[in-house]
Design a protein around this motif. Structure first.
Motif, PDB file in Angstrom:
ATOM      1  N   ASP A 250       0.811  -1.216   0.000  1.00  0.00           N
ATOM      2  CA  ASP A 250       0.000   0.000   0.000  1.00  0.00           C
ATOM      3  C   ASP A 250       0.847   1.269   0.000  1.00  0.00           C
ATOM      4  N   LEU A 252       2.633   2.517   2.327  1.00  0.00           N
ATOM      5  CA  LEU A 252       2.813   3.141   3.632  1.00  0.00           C
ATOM      6  C   LEU A 252       4.139   2.692   4.253  1.00  0.00           C
ATOM      7  N   GLU A 255       5.583  -0.192  10.074  1.00  0.00           N
ATOM      8  CA  GLU A 255       5.203   0.218  11.427  1.00  0.00           C
ATOM      9  C   GLU A 255       6.355  -0.044  12.397  1.00  0.00           C
TER      10      GLU A 255
END
Length: 404
Positions: A250, A252, A255
């Protein structure tokens, strides 16, 4: 028992001290290294001539090569660098177990058919392959047992081409011991007569990620080193831990996870060191990676011994835009960050070992700025005519051990 502190002058290198170590390496000092698996291979092979008591804290974040396939399928730490260091410390004489060394070092051919490799693995497990038949019992049964543990959990689509047999054995043992890695390392240290202790800094399925100066974030050790992927186009701003190995679909950023606490047994091991060395190797993925878990800096500070940094020579793709001063400053930053409280710098780093006459270091050096940190710069002979343009491993060992 009472501990006292004595201050005295030493020679660097100290030929008397070095000769004593070479005469009785089984009584040699507990020198501790924070590293990955490859850069210290040659040095570790020479080190066993000086001491059998070295300690190697290894990064478990390897996400390339044979380790990548294992980690992808089993959600575990990388074992490739652990195997590499065990092999480097192995006794290859007749007193050791050269047959086991040969097995651990063997890789399946990259051009073989998958069905042929599965048949080869079956023969290894059954004890019918020449690599196994040469090994005496009970060691042969132990190795076959751990390969069987691996085979029973191996997915149908597991890629055996290029796989390291040693990595497969360590993985099987990992499952045999309920996902505990230390018992497996202990067992195979004995099998190959490893002359030193090897431990991963943590036993968790985590990966490295680098935030670059241009704002981009690169996950995965294999994407950072400049070896399996293109070299970084922008300098590294910071290194952190994530669960992700590759860029997300995606788009992004990965994390970030909170750094785990260093394992108690590793912390205790660090505190026993008689000298701590931050050695050459990939600066971020081998050295700094070991300092990310919380508490590593605290354990280092509590070790009542000298701490020395041996910088890289030449071009390290991970040090894009960094000079020697930047490397020392960054090392101190991550050491201090992994402490539970404010710690004086002289408890974390005391010496930088360089050879400016014969070695080529990333510039600018800014040696006076380094000294202002309270760090002593030792400019000595580390590169010889035979080793140039690389560091001579014996020179490095002799200078480091003279500081004990």
């Amino acid at each position: 028992m009472q501990r006292i502190q004595i201050t005295h002058h030493i020679n660097v290198p100290d030929p008397v001290k070095v000769a004593r170590y070479r005469t009785a390496p089984h009584l040699g000092p507990r020198v501790l290294f924070f590293s990955g698996g490859t850069a210290l291979k040659t040095l570790s092979q020479e080190l066993i001539n000086y001491t059998h008591n070295s300690i190697h804290i290894i990064t478990p974040f390897d996400s390339g090569g044979s380790s990548a396939e294992i980690r992808k399928n089993f959600s575990m730490l990388g074992v490739g660098d652990i195997r590499n260091r065990l092999m480097a410390l192995a006794d290859r004489s007749l007193k050791g177990n050269p047959q086991i060394f040969d097995l651990f070092a063997y890789r399946f051919p990259k051009d073989a058919e998958p069905a042929d490799l599965r048949e080869r693995l079956r023969k290894l497990i059954e004890g019918k392959d020449p690599l196994v038949t040469r090994i005496h019992d009970p060691m042969r049964k132990l190795i076959r047992s751990h390969l069987r543990f691996f085979s029973e959990r191996m997915p149908d689509n597991f890629e055996l081409r290029g796989a390291s047999i040693g990595n497969l054995i360590l993985t099987g043992g990992y499952f045999n011991y309920s996902r505990h890695i230390d018992p497996v390392i202990y067992l195979f240290s004995k099998l190959v007569e490893a002359r030193g202790a090897v431990r991963p800094v943590i036993n968790m399925d985590l990966n490295l990620a680098a935030e670059l100066a241009d704002g981009s974030v690169i996950p995965g050790q294999h994407n950072i080193t400049g070896k399996e992927a293109a070299p970084l186009a922008s300098p590294i701003k910071r290194l952190f831990l994530t669960r992700e190995r590759d860029p997300r679909e995606d788009g992004l950023p990965p994390e970030e996870v909170e750094p785990p606490m260093v394992r108690r047994k590793v912390s205790d091991l660090i505190k026993t060191a008689e000298i701590i060395c931050y050695p050459m190797g990939s600066f971020y993925s081998s050295l700094i990676a070991n300092l990310l878990p919380r508490g590593v800096g605290t354990a280092i500070a509590e070790a009542q011994c000298p701490k020395v940094y041996v910088p890289n020579l030449g071009n390290d793709p991970e040090m894009l835009g960094m000079g020697l001063f930047d490397a020392v400053r960054t090392l101190l930053f991550y050491l201090e960050k992994s402490c539970s409280q404010s710690i004086a710098r002289d408890r974390l780093l005391n010496f930088v070992l360089i050879d400016t006459k014969r070695g080529k270091y990333p510039t600018p050096l800014h040696l006076e700025k380094i000294r202002r940190f309270g760090v002593e710069v030792l400019d000595v002979e580390l590169v010889t005519e035979q080793s140039a343009p690389y560091l001579d491993p014996n020179k490095v060992i002799e200078h480091v051990l003279s500081l004990v």
